[in-house]
Design an enzyme around this catalytic site. Structure first.
Site, PDB file in Angstrom:
ATOM      1  N   GLY A  13      -3.954   1.650  -1.320  1.00  0.00           N
ATOM      2  CA  GLY A  13      -5.484   0.794  -0.766  1.00  0.00           C
ATOM      3  C   GLY A  13      -6.750   2.051  -0.269  1.00  0.00           C
ATOM      4  O   GLY A  13      -6.978   1.626   0.928  1.00  0.00           O
ATOM      5  N   THR A  15      -9.442   2.644  -0.948  1.00  0.00           N
ATOM      6  CA  THR A  15     -10.666   2.384  -0.872  1.00  0.00           C
ATOM      7  C   THR A  15     -11.456   0.875  -0.384  1.00  0.00           C
ATOM      8  O   THR A  15     -12.050   0.904   0.269  1.00  0.00           O
ATOM      9  CB  THR A  15     -11.993   1.759  -2.733  1.00  0.00           C
ATOM     10  OG1 THR A  15     -11.246   0.328  -2.708  1.00  0.00           O
ATOM     11  CG2 THR A  15     -11.590   2.814  -3.310  1.00  0.00           C
ATOM     12  N   GLY A  16      -9.943   0.758   0.960  1.00  0.00           N
ATOM     13  CA  GLY A  16      -9.735  -0.456   2.464  1.00  0.00           C
ATOM     14  C   GLY A  16     -10.350   0.721   3.637  1.00  0.00           C
ATOM     15  O   GLY A  16     -10.842   0.866   3.514  1.00  0.00           O
ATOM     16  N   TYR A  17     -10.058  -0.222   3.988  1.00  0.00           N
ATOM     17  CA  TYR A  17     -10.721   0.284   5.839  1.00  0.00           C
ATOM     18  C   TYR A  17     -10.422   0.780   6.282  1.00  0.00           C
ATOM     19  O   TYR A  17     -11.577   2.044   7.397  1.00  0.00           O
ATOM     20  CB  TYR A  17     -10.679  -1.489   6.832  1.00  0.00           C
ATOM     21  CG  TYR A  17     -10.924  -0.562   8.116  1.00  0.00           C
ATOM     22  CD1 TYR A  17     -13.023  -1.305   7.981  1.00  0.00           C
ATOM     23  CD2 TYR A  17     -10.949  -0.188   8.817  1.00  0.00           C
ATOM     24  CE1 TYR A  17     -13.425  -1.070   9.388  1.00  0.00           C
ATOM     25  CE2 TYR A  17     -11.252  -0.394  10.530  1.00  0.00           C
ATOM     26  CZ  TYR A  17     -12.654  -0.723  10.481  1.00  0.00           C
ATOM     27  OH  TYR A  17     -12.939  -0.311  11.771  1.00  0.00           O
ATOM     28  N   GLY A  19      -8.753   3.249   4.260  1.00  0.00           N
ATOM     29  CA  GLY A  19      -8.773   4.439   3.327  1.00  0.00           C
ATOM     30  C   GLY A  19      -9.563   5.724   3.504  1.00  0.00           C
ATOM     31  O   GLY A  19      -8.601   7.182   3.002  1.00  0.00           O
ATOM     32  N   ARG A  38      -7.384   0.212  -9.297  1.00  0.00           N
ATOM     33  CA  ARG A  38      -7.113  -0.658  -9.576  1.00  0.00           C
ATOM     34  C   ARG A  38      -8.485   0.197 -10.747  1.00  0.00           C
ATOM     35  O   ARG A  38      -9.818   0.329 -10.459  1.00  0.00           O
ATOM     36  CB  ARG A  38      -7.211  -2.280  -9.388  1.00  0.00           C
ATOM     37  CG  ARG A  38      -5.965  -2.216  -8.349  1.00  0.00           C
ATOM     38  CD  ARG A  38      -6.361  -3.768  -8.349  1.00  0.00           C
ATOM     39  NE  ARG A  38      -7.484  -3.636  -6.837  1.00  0.00           N
ATOM     40  CZ  ARG A  38      -7.742  -4.898  -6.178  1.00  0.00           C
ATOM     41  NH1 ARG A  38      -7.142  -6.117  -6.845  1.00  0.00           N
ATOM     42  NH2 ARG A  38      -8.441  -4.804  -5.281  1.00  0.00           N
ATOM     43  N   LYS A  47     -17.006   0.148  -4.577  1.00  0.00           N
ATOM     44  CA  LYS A  47     -15.427   0.968  -4.896  1.00  0.00           C
ATOM     45  C   LYS A  47     -16.034   2.483  -5.142  1.00  0.00           C
ATOM     46  O   LYS A  47     -15.357   3.433  -5.422  1.00  0.00           O
ATOM     47  CB  LYS A  47     -14.592   0.310  -5.270  1.00  0.00           C
ATOM     48  CG  LYS A  47     -14.034  -0.724  -4.258  1.00  0.00           C
ATOM     49  CD  LYS A  47     -13.440  -1.883  -4.445  1.00  0.00           C
ATOM     50  CE  LYS A  47     -12.379  -2.912  -3.651  1.00  0.00           C
ATOM     51  NZ  LYS A  47     -11.778  -3.257  -3.389  1.00  0.00           N
ATOM     52  N   LYS A 135       4.407  -7.750   8.139  1.00  0.00           N
ATOM     53  CA  LYS A 135       4.998  -7.288   7.991  1.00  0.00           C
ATOM     54  C   LYS A 135       5.831  -6.186   8.440  1.00  0.00           C
ATOM     55  O   LYS A 135       6.745  -5.540   8.162  1.00  0.00           O
ATOM     56  CB  LYS A 135       3.478  -6.538   9.164  1.00  0.00           C
ATOM     57  CG  LYS A 135       1.653  -6.303   8.195  1.00  0.00           C
ATOM     58  CD  LYS A 135       1.081  -5.703   9.341  1.00  0.00           C
ATOM     59  CE  LYS A 135      -0.069  -5.771   8.782  1.00  0.00           C
ATOM     60  NZ  LYS A 135      -1.088  -4.690   9.810  1.00  0.00           N
ATOM     61  N   ARG A 139       8.851  -4.159   7.325  1.00  0.00           N
ATOM     62  CA  ARG A 139      10.119  -3.359   7.537  1.00  0.00           C
ATOM     63  C   ARG A 139      11.769  -3.542   7.029  1.00  0.00           C
ATOM     64  O   ARG A 139      11.874  -2.631   6.576  1.00  0.00           O
ATOM     65  CB  ARG A 139       9.678  -3.266   9.867  1.00  0.00           C
ATOM     66  CG  ARG A 139       8.476  -3.093  10.067  1.00  0.00           C
ATOM     67  CD  ARG A 139       8.523  -2.736  11.508  1.00  0.00           C
ATOM     68  NE  ARG A 139       7.667  -2.179  12.164  1.00  0.00           N
ATOM     69  CZ  ARG A 139       7.269  -1.778  13.372  1.00  0.00           C
ATOM     70  NH1 ARG A 139       8.145  -2.205  13.626  1.00  0.00           N
ATOM     71  NH2 ARG A 139       6.058  -1.428  13.632  1.00  0.00           N
TER      72      ARG A 139
END
Length: 313
Positions: A13, A15-17, A19, A38, A47, A135, A139
């Protein structure tokens, strides 16, 4: 970890927020850094630009996909630590990462995609409740498979919350209001708002720290524990103006959540959780399995909420 070899880190992840911040901090602190990307991301101009930036930093770009088990296991076998930052819409896909980590058999630590409130301590409603529940399930899956972990409770992101000053009724604003402001509940319930770069710094510090192994790490920076009333007062002081305040009851906020379209309903659900129900500050930590960054890393200079607001003045 003095003189010890630094762990090789795989960021999923990237290239995410969050990342970019995590990758850059990993590189800055001289961890051998890998990013799982990807193939489709290479054709996305935004990206691809970020991936080119990562390559210039010396990041090892690995082509792979959560749905390609072989590529996932292959990537994981090259590193020591996996940090996952996939979006909330993909949280359940982390079961595929768990399976790959289990097969690879070499991972010293897994940081699942949390980076928000403590999902085991929430009174959230609506979409936020659903997201936290997923989430929490991840866990339990990690623990059931005996995978070594650290859960990062980063609380609110400064870059998400402060430009709007929590004014999500109309979506995300580019700067705080200068005339009128909505305050939810009585405005006295405190949340915690941290800068993304600081969250990244604390996360990478935890990677090779035995004190954070199989623990929940809370980023509860003391100067960033604020109520909505605190935020408005800070902002008024900076702009030299008193704002017109409208207090929104919990009952009205719950109705707004129900009536609002996505993603505003999610933003309001999170605001309700943090600044009405007090999900980030209404409990004390259990030292048996919970640790706090200001105690572990008092040397880290973090950006306070007050300092962060300066950029909007």
């Amino acid at each position: 970890m003095a003189m010890a070899e630094k762990s090789k880190i795989l960021v999923i992840g990237a290239t995410g927020y969050m990342g970019k911040s995590i990758v850059e901090e990993s590189v800055r602190t001289e961890h051998p850094t890998f990013a799982l990307v990807r193939e489709i991301s290479l054709s996305d101009p935004t990206k691809n630009k970020l991936i080119t930036h990562f390559k210039a930093l010396g990041v090892n770009i690995l082509l792979g996909d959560l749905n390609d088990h072989i590529s996932l296991v292959g990537a994981i076998k090259q590193v020591d630590v996996v940090i996952c930052l996939i979006s909330s819409s993909q949280v359940s896909d982390q079961t595929k990462i768990i399976a790959a980590i289990k097969e690879a058999g070499n991972i010293k630590r897994f940081f699942p995609s949390e980076f928000g409130s403590d999902v085991d301590r929430t009174k959230a409603v609506g979409l936020a409740k659903s997201a936290f529940s997923l989430k929490a399930q991840i866990r339990r899956a990690i623990e059931a498979d005996g995978i070594p972990y650290t859960y990062i409770v980063s609380n609110c992101f400064s870059g998400f919350f402060l430009p709007s000053l929590g004014q999500f009724q109309q979506g995300i604003l580019s700067s705080p209001p200068r005339d009128k402001v909505l305050i939810y509940g009585d405005g006295n319930v405190k949340g915690i708002i941290n800068a993304e770069e600081d969250i990244a710094a604390y996360t990478i510090r935890a990677v090779d720290d035995s004190r954070t192994l199989n623990k929940v790490l809370y980023i509860n920076c003391p100067e960033n524990i604020v109520s909505m009333n605190d935020l408005v007062t800070l902002w008024e002081k900076k702009i030299g103006k008193t704002l017109e305040k409208t207090y929104v009851s919990e009952e009205q906020l719950l109705k707004n959540i129900e009536d609002s379209p996505a993603p505003i309903n999610m933003y309001l659900s999170l605001t309700h959780s943090v600044f009405v129900k007090g999900d980030q500050t209404s409990f004390t930590l259990n030292p048996a399995y919970e640790v706090e960054v200001s105690e572990l890393y008092p040397d880290v200079k973090y950006t306070s909420v007050e300092e962060y607001l300066d950029k909007f003045v």
